[in-house]
Write a protein that holds these residues in place. Structure first.
Motif, short mmCIF file in Angstrom:
data_model
loop_
_atom_site.label_atom_id
_atom_site.label_comp_id
_atom_site.label_asym_id
_atom_site.label_seq_id
_atom_site.Cartn_x
_atom_site.Cartn_y
_atom_site.Cartn_z
N CYS A 290 0.84 -1.21 0.00
CA CYS A 290 0.00 0.00 0.00
C CYS A 290 0.87 1.25 0.00
O CYS A 290 0.61 2.22 -0.72
CB CYS A 290 -0.92 0.00 1.21
SG CYS A 290 -2.26 -1.20 1.17
N HIS A 291 1.90 1.23 0.83
CA HIS A 291 2.81 2.38 0.93
C HIS A 291 3.47 2.66 -0.41
O HIS A 291 3.62 3.82 -0.82
CB HIS A 291 3.86 2.10 2.01
CG HIS A 291 4.86 3.21 2.18
ND1 HIS A 291 6.02 3.28 1.44
CD2 HIS A 291 4.87 4.30 3.00
CE1 HIS A 291 6.70 4.36 1.80
NE2 HIS A 291 6.03 4.99 2.74
N ASP A 292 3.89 1.60 -1.11
CA ASP A 292 4.60 1.78 -2.38
C ASP A 292 3.68 2.13 -3.54
O ASP A 292 4.05 2.91 -4.42
CB ASP A 292 5.37 0.50 -2.72
CG ASP A 292 6.51 0.22 -1.74
OD1 ASP A 292 6.90 1.15 -0.99
OD2 ASP A 292 7.00 -0.92 -1.70
N HIS A 293 2.46 1.57 -3.55
CA HIS A 293 1.57 1.72 -4.70
C HIS A 293 0.60 2.89 -4.59
O HIS A 293 0.10 3.38 -5.61
CB HIS A 293 0.77 0.43 -4.92
CG HIS A 293 1.63 -0.74 -5.26
ND1 HIS A 293 1.31 -2.04 -4.88
CD2 HIS A 293 2.81 -0.82 -5.91
CE1 HIS A 293 2.27 -2.85 -5.31
NE2 HIS A 293 3.18 -2.13 -5.94
N TYR A 294 0.32 3.34 -3.35
CA TYR A 294 -0.66 4.41 -3.17
C TYR A 294 -0.02 5.58 -2.41
O TYR A 294 -0.25 5.77 -1.22
CB TYR A 294 -1.87 3.90 -2.38
CG TYR A 294 -2.49 2.64 -2.94
CD1 TYR A 294 -2.69 2.47 -4.31
CD2 TYR A 294 -2.90 1.61 -2.08
CE1 TYR A 294 -3.26 1.31 -4.81
CE2 TYR A 294 -3.48 0.46 -2.58
CZ TYR A 294 -3.64 0.31 -3.94
OH TYR A 294 -4.22 -0.84 -4.43
N PRO A 295 0.82 6.38 -3.08
CA PRO A 295 1.55 7.45 -2.39
C PRO A 295 0.67 8.56 -1.83
O PRO A 295 1.11 9.34 -0.99
CB PRO A 295 2.49 7.99 -3.48
CG PRO A 295 1.85 7.59 -4.78
CD PRO A 295 1.17 6.29 -4.51
N ASP A 296 -0.58 8.63 -2.30
CA ASP A 296 -1.48 9.67 -1.81
C ASP A 296 -2.40 9.16 -0.70
O ASP A 296 -3.35 9.85 -0.30
CB ASP A 296 -2.33 10.23 -2.95
CG ASP A 296 -3.11 9.15 -3.69
OD1 ASP A 296 -2.82 7.95 -3.48
OD2 ASP A 296 -4.02 9.49 -4.48
N LEU A 297 -2.12 7.95 -0.18
CA LEU A 297 -2.96 7.38 0.87
C LEU A 297 -2.16 7.27 2.17
O LEU A 297 -1.05 6.73 2.18
CB LEU A 297 -3.45 5.99 0.46
CG LEU A 297 -4.33 5.24 1.47
CD1 LEU A 297 -5.66 5.95 1.64
CD2 LEU A 297 -4.54 3.78 1.04
N LYS A 298 -2.74 7.77 3.26
CA LYS A 298 -2.13 7.63 4.58
C LYS A 298 -2.79 6.48 5.31
O LYS A 298 -4.03 6.34 5.28
CB LYS A 298 -2.31 8.91 5.40
CG LYS A 298 -1.74 8.83 6.82
CD LYS A 298 -2.20 9.98 7.71
CE LYS A 298 -1.79 11.30 7.13
NZ LYS A 298 -2.17 12.43 8.02
#
Length: 392
Positions: free
Chosen positions: A110-118
């Protein structure tokens, strides 16, 4: 997805955090992956919901989910996070992340693929986010949520908003600080209640506190230790018996050989179980300075006084209760090591400290800091014990 939004809205609207936790302002909320660890029962779920309520209300850009939901038996975190993001999601709050089998790898994805998601997630104090999950190294910021401090407990019951103080502030100005607090409330009137039931927020629930705490302690062993450390269920009675033996013999130096005989296992296994109990925040281990596991601790004590009153309410000795309180409150920002006969504890490697249940226990050692139970204020190197409960 709509079911998750509805659950989130209901939980946030009904979230009731009677005291704003100190950790809310210590976390850098700009980080993209935040892990909040804590002992079972200290209020991690409430903390997440309070954050959501303060920052987002019922705005759909923030969503709380719990890995207990059976939905995640058939769907992954990455899949869910991707769908949430496509619907405009910005902040995903994941409770009890360790209930998902491959949680660390999926969080990294998730961290690598969704940079706009916290993503903010909670986990057990037993979890070692970086040491045991190398895929998270460099991308997760870890924080610890502790039980109520005496300051938070006092604020709850009095409606005050007393701030926390550093140890240096207390050492330099404890008399003035205490007098300022005493001008508004009488902390001594609340201190015994805190020692008995104030550390775990569920004392606010309309249930028997001791029974609830005993249930929670069992869950700490059965889930936080057995599940996360992947220990077979057949060893559960041994770990529980070890905890009981340690609790009734505390705060002595553990006799590992005798304990191994009592629970019918090896010395090495006993030491590993002791380490797990400490990681679960059921006990604290005191070592001589510069020593640590796998060496034998010089002293084992219960993690906090509430545990002592629940396990053996009629045997809890005042001196041990007070020492458990002080060590626990110091542990957040300081190290506590074995001292000498004049000062049983050494704080941060240089500060000799002694807990005194009565004024008669205070001696004329000017290099020792005495924390005195029952005192409203102190003088010079004598600090009222209750005031150390303002360290966080």
């Amino acid at each position: 997805m709509e079911a998750f939004y509805r659950t989130h809205a209901y939980l946030v609207e009904h979230a009731n955090a009677p005291v704003r936790r100190y950790l809310m302002d210590e976390i850098d909320w700009n980080d993209r992956l935040i892990g909040i660890k804590g002992t079972r029962g200290v209020g991690k779920t409430t903390f997440l919901l309070q954050y959501a309520k303060e920052r987002y209300g019922t705005d759909r850009s923030c969503l709380y989910i719990n890995m207990n939901n059976f939905y995640f038996a058939g769907h992954g975190i990455v899949e869910f996070a991707g769908e949430f993001r496509r619907r405009g999601g910005k902040v995903l709050l994941i409770d009890q992340v360790f209930k998902y089998p491959d949680w660390s790898r999926e969080l990294r994805a998730c961290h690598d693929h969704y940079p706009d998601l916290k993503i903010v997630f909670t986990g057990s104090s037993v979890m070692k986010l970086n040491e045991e999950n190398p895929e998270l190294c460099g991308c997760v910021k870890s924080y610890n949520l502790r039980g109520f401090s005496f300051r938070e407990f006092l604020n709850l019951h009095t409606g005050m908003k007393f701030r926390a103080y550093t140890l240096d502030e207390l050492l330099e100005n404890h008399r003035q600080i205490a007098q300022g607090i005493l001008a508004k409330v009488r902390p001594g009137e609340y201190f015994q209640d805190y020692l008995h039931h104030g550390f775990y927020p569920f004392f606010l629930e309309k249930r028997n506190f001791s029974e609830n705490l005993l249930k929670t302690m069992n869950m700490m062993v059965e889930v936080d230790i057995l599940l996360i450390k992947q220990i077979e269920l057949k060893y559960l009675p041994k770990i529980k018996k070890l905890l009981y033996l340690l609790s009734v013999s505390a705060p002595k130096t553990p006799n590992v050989s005798r304990l191994a005989g009592e629970i019918e296992t090896s010395r090495a296994t006993v030491m590993n179980y002791i380490k797990y109990l400490a990681e679960a925040r059921l006990i604290n281990m005191i070592y001589p300075e510069r020593e640590t596991f796998p060496k034998k601790p010089s002293r084992i004590m219960m993690h906090n006084p509430n545990l002592m009153y629940s396990i053996y309410p009629f045997k809890a000795e005042l001196q041990q209760v007070l020492e458990s309180f002080l060590v626990n409150t110091l542990w957040k920002d300081h190290t506590v090591s074995k001292g000498d006969k004049d000062a049983p504890f050494l704080v941060d490697g240089h500060l000799p400290l002694k807990v005194c249940a009565t004024p008669q226990a205070v001696k004329e050692h000017t290099d020792v800091i005495y924390t005195l139970h029952g005192a409203d204020t102190g003088k010079e190197n004598v600090i009222p014990l209750w005031l150390t409960g303002f360290l966080y």
